[in-house]
Design an enzyme around this catalytic site. Structure first.
Site, short mmCIF file in Angstrom:
data_model
loop_
_atom_site.label_atom_id
_atom_site.label_comp_id
_atom_site.label_asym_id
_atom_site.label_seq_id
_atom_site.Cartn_x
_atom_site.Cartn_y
_atom_site.Cartn_z
N SER A 10 50.04 37.39 88.19
CA SER A 10 51.29 37.86 88.82
C SER A 10 52.38 37.82 87.75
O SER A 10 52.31 37.03 86.80
CB SER A 10 51.68 36.92 89.96
N TYR A 68 53.23 28.50 93.24
CA TYR A 68 52.64 29.83 93.00
C TYR A 68 52.86 30.24 91.54
O TYR A 68 51.95 30.70 90.87
CB TYR A 68 53.26 30.85 93.95
N LYS A 81 49.91 30.96 88.68
CA LYS A 81 49.67 32.24 88.01
C LYS A 81 49.86 32.13 86.49
O LYS A 81 49.19 32.80 85.72
CB LYS A 81 50.57 33.32 88.61
N THR A 130 52.21 44.57 100.36
CA THR A 130 50.96 44.19 101.02
C THR A 130 51.26 43.20 102.15
O THR A 130 52.38 42.72 102.29
CB THR A 130 49.97 43.52 100.05
N1 LIG Z 1 51.40 41.25 97.03
C1 LIG Z 1 52.14 40.94 95.99
O1 LIG Z 1 53.35 41.15 95.96
C2 LIG Z 1 51.49 40.31 94.78
C3 LIG Z 1 52.25 40.21 93.62
C4 LIG Z 1 51.68 39.62 92.51
C5 LIG Z 1 50.40 39.16 92.56
N2 LIG Z 1 49.68 39.26 93.70
C6 LIG Z 1 48.33 38.72 93.70
O2 LIG Z 1 47.42 39.75 94.04
C7 LIG Z 1 46.30 39.18 94.70
C8 LIG Z 1 46.03 39.93 95.99
O3 LIG Z 1 47.18 39.86 96.80
P1 LIG Z 1 47.37 40.76 98.11
O4 LIG Z 1 48.80 41.10 98.17
O5 LIG Z 1 46.34 41.82 98.14
O6 LIG Z 1 47.11 39.65 99.23
P2 LIG Z 1 46.38 39.77 100.64
O7 LIG Z 1 46.76 38.52 101.35
O8 LIG Z 1 46.64 41.07 101.28
O9 LIG Z 1 44.83 39.73 100.26
C9 LIG Z 1 44.26 38.58 99.71
C10 LIG Z 1 42.81 38.51 100.10
O10 LIG Z 1 42.27 37.31 99.51
C11 LIG Z 1 41.51 36.64 100.49
N3 LIG Z 1 41.51 35.20 100.21
C12 LIG Z 1 42.53 34.31 100.39
N4 LIG Z 1 42.13 33.10 100.06
C13 LIG Z 1 40.83 33.20 99.66
C14 LIG Z 1 39.88 32.28 99.20
N5 LIG Z 1 40.17 30.98 99.10
N6 LIG Z 1 38.66 32.72 98.86
C15 LIG Z 1 38.35 34.04 98.97
N7 LIG Z 1 39.20 34.95 99.42
C16 LIG Z 1 40.44 34.54 99.76
C17 LIG Z 1 42.18 36.96 101.82
O11 LIG Z 1 41.28 36.77 102.90
C18 LIG Z 1 42.58 38.41 101.62
O12 LIG Z 1 41.56 39.29 102.01
C19 LIG Z 1 46.62 37.70 94.89
O13 LIG Z 1 45.98 36.96 93.87
C20 LIG Z 1 48.12 37.65 94.74
O14 LIG Z 1 48.58 36.39 94.29
C21 LIG Z 1 50.20 39.84 94.82
#
Ligand SMILES: NC(=O)c1ccc[n+]([C@@H]2O[C@H](COP(=O)([O-])OP(=O)(O)OC[C@H]3O[C@@H](n4cnc5c(N)ncnc54)[C@H](O)[C@@H]3O)[C@@H](O)[C@H]2O)c1
Length: 347
Positions: free
Chosen positions: A238, A253, A257, A288
């Site tokens: 991230s 968080y 990251k 998301t």
């Molecule tokens: N959405 C944002 O703004 C954003 C920004 C920067 C980074 N990210 C990173 O991107 C990645 C995906 O985020 P997203 O927005 O798609 O989130 P999301 O919550 O929509 O999807 C995350 C998925 O991971 C699964 N998950 C959660 N904990 C788990 C575990 N312990 N084992 C296996 N699966 C697990 C959930 O069931 C879900 O399907 C994450 O690592 C998040 O930190 C997201």
């Protein structure tokens, strides 16, 4: 042998029209999946091949949080189309690769899985801790390819190293060692000042975001090494690993990251000799389910105002980068952390 209820789950999941998983509101520390599932020592799997659900050991239980992915078409890369491409474009594909994407039951991971199929992946394996949504998403994805691409779902929690090892062994036996890992599973806690951060919540987040990256990379890396196979590992970090977000307080968080980014760099240096590349994707604010809660509406306005492109990233905005990092087009790239944030980190 599978129980009747488990087979019923697989049959239901194989129907592309399954919908309506409930969505739990996100709040600081909200459980995004059924924690009791963690520690499962069997590694049951559901395969979708030729339009049929092949097997399942999974009993779906309690409602879990979800935001369903919309059903649309995923166009697999055919040999004919590949042959018509220029050499440079061919290099940008991941033709005939076996790809594991964690956290692909929904969100960014799900979109990257779709993109990998369109870019040529031969098999798609999804690891996610949300079994109900994972099965439905795998079935949906398989159906969206016209039942052409096998999509396999493993109900894996990335904190469970034993289950991960078993799942990777099972995949390797079936398809050979994976060529690509995209580790997108992750959770966020935000708006929690450090002075009141609950210790268990802190440990849990680090366990999923950082330790999970380690467990996944180690299991897949070892399989690649054992097969003497070059590979690409993409860790979803991230921008919070490089900057401190404003205005929400989310030290855990951000630390998790930053750890992922430094872990990715260290691994890239260690594993270059095995021809395994490791890179990080660092998204900015993405639109998301992770951020899709009314409580964050006011903050979203601030986030947008601080982003030169004045918007959140779309859920499929990481797709091109993920495919590029997975493909041979990035063959001289390892240890990179690529920010993809609409310009947020420029200010
Ligand atoms: N959405 C944002 O703004 C954003 C920004 C920067 C980074 N990210 C990173 O991107 C990645 C995906 O985020 P997203 O927005 O798609 O989130 P999301 O919550 O929509 O999807 C995350 C998925 O991971 C699964 N998950 C959660 N904990 C788990 C575990 N312990 N084992 C296996 N699966 C697990 C959930 O069931 C879900 O399907 C994450 O690592 C998040 O930190 C997201």
């Amino acid at each position: 042998m599978f129980s009747r209820s488990a087979l019923r789950v697989a049959r239901i999941a194989a129907r592309p029209s399954v919908t309506k998983a409930t969505r739990a509101p996100f709040s600081a520390g909200a459980k995004l999946w059924n924690a009791e599932f963690v520690g499962e020592k069997e590694v049951p799997a559901v395969s979708f091949e030729g339009g049929e659900a092949q097997r399942s050991t999974l009993i779906v239980d309690k409602a879990s949080s979800s935001k369903r992915n919309t059903v649309d078409t995923v166009v697999p890369l055919t040999q004919e189309v590949y042959d018509s491409m220029t050499p440079s474009l061919q290099k940008m594909t991941i033709k005939d690769k076996t790809v594991i994407v964690t956290g692909a039951a929904r969100g960014l991971g799900n979109m990257m899985a779709r993109a990998c199929i369109e870019a040529g992946a031969k098999n798609m394996i999804i690891f996610d801790a949300n079994p109900e949504l994972g099965i439905a998403s795998a079935a949906e994805l398989h159906a969206a390819t016209g039942s052409k691409i096998p999509v396999e779902f493993y109900p894996i929690d990335v904190r469970d190293a034993v289950a991960i090892d078993q799942a990777v062994a099972s995949i390797t036996e079936k398809y050979g060692a994976p060529d690509v890992l995209i580790n997108s599973a992750g959770i966020a806690d935000s708006n929690i000042p450090c002075e009141i951060y609950d210790h268990e919540m802190w440990r849990r987040l680090i366990d999923i975001n950082l330790n999970g990256s380690f467990f996944m990379a180690q299991a897949v890396g070892k399989a690649m090494m054992a097969a003497n196979k070059p590979g690409s590992i993409v860790l979803v970090a991230s921008m919070s690993g490089s900057i401190v977000n404003y205005p929400q307080e989310q030290s855990c968080y951000n630390a998790s990251k930053a750890g992922v980014i430094q872990f990715g760099k260290s691994l890239a240096a260690e594993w270059a000799k095995y021809n395994i590349r490791v890179n990080c994707i660092s998204p900015g604010y993405m639109d998301t389910a992770l951020n899709n809660v009314p409580a964050l509406d006011a903050q979203k306005k601030i986030w947008k105002s601080m982003t030169p492109q004045a918007r959140l990233g779309a859920v499929n905005d990481l797709n091109g980068l993920a495919v590029f990092l997975a493909s041979d087009a990035s063959s001289f790239m390892t240890g990179s952390n690529v920010l993809i944030d609409g310009g947020y980190t420029l200010y």
